[in-house]
Design an enzyme around this catalytic site. Structure first.
Site, PDB file in Angstrom:
ATOM      1  N   HIS A  95       0.840  -1.199   0.000  1.00 21.70           N
ATOM      2  CA  HIS A  95       0.000   0.000   0.000  1.00 21.70           C
ATOM      3  C   HIS A  95       0.875   1.248   0.000  1.00 21.70           C
ATOM      4  O   HIS A  95       1.901   1.315   0.672  1.00 21.70           O
ATOM      5  CB  HIS A  95      -1.005  -0.013   1.153  1.00 21.70           C
ATOM      6  CG  HIS A  95      -0.479   0.321   2.508  1.00 21.70           C
ATOM      7  ND1 HIS A  95      -0.395   1.619   2.983  1.00 21.70           N
ATOM      8  CD2 HIS A  95      -0.061  -0.475   3.516  1.00 21.70           C
ATOM      9  CE1 HIS A  95       0.061   1.602   4.219  1.00 21.70           C
ATOM     10  NE2 HIS A  95       0.274   0.352   4.569  1.00 21.70           N
ATOM     11  N   GLU A 148      -5.397   1.916   1.984  1.00 21.22           N
ATOM     12  CA  GLU A 148      -5.258   0.757   2.861  1.00 21.22           C
ATOM     13  C   GLU A 148      -5.552   1.136   4.302  1.00 21.22           C
ATOM     14  O   GLU A 148      -6.173   0.370   5.056  1.00 21.22           O
ATOM     15  CB  GLU A 148      -3.844   0.178   2.735  1.00 21.22           C
ATOM     16  CG  GLU A 148      -3.614  -1.125   3.480  1.00 21.22           C
ATOM     17  CD  GLU A 148      -3.102  -0.956   4.901  1.00 21.22           C
ATOM     18  OE1 GLU A 148      -2.915  -1.973   5.592  1.00 21.22           O
ATOM     19  OE2 GLU A 148      -2.884   0.206   5.341  1.00 21.22           O
ATOM     20  N   GLU A 149      -5.094   2.332   4.686  1.00 18.22           N
ATOM     21  CA  GLU A 149      -5.248   2.757   6.073  1.00 18.22           C
ATOM     22  C   GLU A 149      -6.707   2.994   6.460  1.00 18.22           C
ATOM     23  O   GLU A 149      -7.025   3.115   7.644  1.00 18.22           O
ATOM     24  CB  GLU A 149      -4.419   4.018   6.336  1.00 18.22           C
ATOM     25  CG  GLU A 149      -2.916   3.853   6.131  1.00 18.22           C
ATOM     26  CD  GLU A 149      -2.250   2.980   7.183  1.00 18.22           C
ATOM     27  OE1 GLU A 149      -2.967   2.440   8.047  1.00 18.22           O
ATOM     28  OE2 GLU A 149      -1.015   2.826   7.140  1.00 18.22           O
TER      29      GLU A 149
END
Length: 445
Positions: free
Chosen positions: A132, A178-179
Site C-alpha cells: 500500500h 489501505e489505512e
C-alpha cells in the site's frame, strides 16, 4: 498497515498453493551495509539480482519530500498520495511496464490503485506482488508503508534492468486507502472476474519491512509461499517467526478471502519486542518494533537499513524463483481434519477445504477421500459441494447399509468448476437412533 484490535490468536496455515517452491539457497553472506552482496545458490531458473538498498532509500527520500511538500503526509484523498502515485508510475513507465491507474471512491474522495504489468510470461499463471502506497494523515508513512512500496518498486525496476523473461506473467501493484480498511485492494479484487482471479497463482504483500527495531516475520497463510521466504532467510542464518501481529490487517486479506494463495514479509509495528526476539535478532527488548508507527516521526530516520536491505533482496528472490517454473504441480492435496458432529436425524452439516494456488478448472478425476465415523452408515447422505454450490452426490442413504463408518474414496468429474475456492463436504443423517461425526476429508488434484 491499518490499525485493528489486537489479537493473540495465531492464524492457521493454509494448504500448499501450487507455486513452484525453489530449493533453499546455500549459505548467503549478509546483505550490505553489514557485509558483501549475497550470492544465491543455483535456483530453478535465473538467480535473483541484488537489490541495492541505496536505490530503495532514494525512493524513500522522494516519498519523504512529497509528504513534506504536501502537508506532512501521503494519505488517501490528499495531494501527497497522488504525487506519490505519479512518482512510482513515472519510474515504471520509463522502465517499459504497462501501467494502469484504477480509480475508486472512499470517504468522499477519489482513490487510486496503480497496476504495472511486465510484458510477456504466461498470463494464465500470474505472480503478483504489492504494497500500500498511502500513509495515515498524521505522518509521512516512510516505514508504513514507504518501505514496502519502495522495495517493490525497485524490484520491478530490477526486472527491467535485467530484462528478465519469466515463464509466468509478472504484475506489481500499489494500493490506495489501505489505512481506511484495505479499500483499494478490496476494490481491485472485487472487480476481478472469477476467471481472472484464477489466473493469479500467488499474491505477495509487503507492508512495513524496514522497522527501526526490526523482527523478521513471514506470513504463514500459504505453505508454499511461506517456504520461499523461510528458505531465503535460512540461507542467511537468520531465524524467522510467523507473522501474527498484522494478520488480516493488510492488503493480502482480500486476495486470501477469494482463495488466492498469499504470502509476504513484515518487520513489526507497535507490538513490543521480547527478550527472546532481541537475543536472536538484535535490537532493544521491551520497545516496539516501530515506535513511530502511525506517527509524525515515521520519516526517513525511522528506517533500519539492514532490515530494509534484507527484505528487499528477499522480495527479488521470491519473484525470480516463483516466476521461473510451472506454478501448478502435478498434484496437490487439500485436507480438513477438524471434527464436525453429525446430528442424529437432523440438519445437514458441512466441513470446508479451501483450495488455493491452482490454475483453471478442477480435474475430471478429482479424488475425494472421506473419513466419517458413524454407528450406522446407512443413515448418511454425503455430497461434495463445489465453490459455486453445485452438489456432487457421493453416497445415498440405504436401509440395507448396516456397517459402521464411511471411510472411502470417490472420484468426481469436476472439470466444469473452478479449482480455487471453498469446497465443502456435506453430510446429513436422515434416520433416527445413530450418531457420528466427520473425522477428516481431503481433495487430491
Amino acid at each position: 498497515m491499518r490499525r485493528v484490535r489486537r489479537t493473540a490468536a495465531v492464524a492457521a496455515a493454509l494448504t500448499i498453493g501450487g507455486l513452484l517452491v525453489p530449493a533453499a539457497p546455500a549459505a548467503l553472506a549478509a546483505p550490505h551495509p553489514v557485509a558483501p552482496t549475497p550470492v544465491l545458490a543455483p535456483a530453478p531458473a535465473l538467480a535473483a539480482p541484488d537489490i541495492p538498498v541505496a536505490n530503495v532509500k532514494a525512493h524513500l527520500s522522494q516519498l519523504q519530500s512529497i509528504a513534506s511538500s504536501n502537508g506532512g503526509n501521503r494519505a488517501h484523498g490528499r495531494a501527497g498520495y497522488k504525487a506519490s502515485l505519479d512518482y512510482v508510475k513515472g519510474k515504471l513507465d520509463a522502465a517499459g511496464f504497462t501501467t494502469t491507474v484504477q480509480q475508486f471512491t472512499s470517504s468522499g474522495a477519489t482513490g487510486y490503485n496503480l497496476i504495472a504489468d511486465w510484458p510477456g510470461g504466461d498470463t494464465g499463471q500470474t505472480v503478483m506482488a504489492g504494497s500500500h502506497l498511502d500513509s495515515v494523515t498524521s505522518g509521512p508513512g516512510i516505514n508504513d508503508n514507504g518501505s514496502g512500496s519502495a522495495a517493490v518498486l525497485e524490484t520491478a525496476l530490477a526486472v527491467s534492468r535485467e530484462q528478465f523473461k519469466p515463464a509466468k506473467h509478472l504484475r506489481f501493484a500499489w494500493w490506495g486507502a489501505e489505512e481506511l480498511g484495505l479499500v483499494g485492494s478490496k476494490y481491485y479484487v472485487n472487480n476481478l472476474p472469477s476467471s481472472e482471479r484464477s489466473k493469479i497463482s500467488g499474491y505477495l504483500n509487503f507492508d512495513m519491512i524496514g522497522s527501526p527495531n526490526p523482527g523478521y516475520f513471514v506470513y504463514d497463510d500459504n505453505t508454499a509461499l511461506e517456504k520461499v521466504f523461510k528458505d531465503y532467510y535460512a540461507g542467511l542464518n537468520i531465524p524467522t517467526e510467523i507473522e501474527t501481529e498484522g494478520d488480516g490487517r493488510s492488503d493480502h486479506a482480500p486476495f486470501k478471502n477469494v482463495g488466492i494463495a498469499v504470502g509476504g514479509l513484515f518487520s513489526g509495528a507497535d507490538y513490543t519486542k521480547t527478550s527472546a526476539q532481541a537475543q536472536k535478532w538484535g535490537g532493544t527488548a521491551g520497545q516496539p518494533f516501530d515506535r513511530c508507527y502511525h506517527s509524525s516521526c515515521d520519516t526517513t530516520a525511522n528506517i533500519n537499513d539492514t532490515a530494509l536491505d534484507r527484505n528487499s533482496d528477499a522480495i527479488a528472490y521470491a519473484i525470480w524463483n516463483l516466476a521461473a517454473g510451472s506454478t501448478t504441480p502435478p498434484g496437490g492435496v487439500f485436507e480438513n481434519t477438524d471434527d464436525v458432529a453429525v446430528p442424529d436425524n437432523g440438519a445437514a452439516v458441512t466441513s470446508t477445504v479451501n483450495v488455493t494456488g491452482r490454475t483453471g478448472n478442477a480435474p475430471s478425476n478429482l479424488k475425494v477421500d472421506v473419513d466419517i465415523r458413524h454407528t450406522w452408515r446407512g443413515d448418511l447422505v454425503v455430497d461434495l459441494l463445489a465453490p459455486d454450490g453445485t452438489a456432487f452426490r457421493l453416497k445415498n442413504s440405504s436401509s440395507n447399509d448396516s456397517a459402521d463408518d464411511v471411510i472411502a474414496s470417490y472420484t468426481v468429474n469436476a472439470s466444469a468448476k473452478a479449482a480455487n475456492g471453498a469446497w465443502k463436504l456435506r453430510v446429513q443423517d436422515v434416520a433416527a437412533q445413530d450418531t457420528g461425526y466427520i473425522n477428516s476429508w481431503k481433495l487430491t488434484f
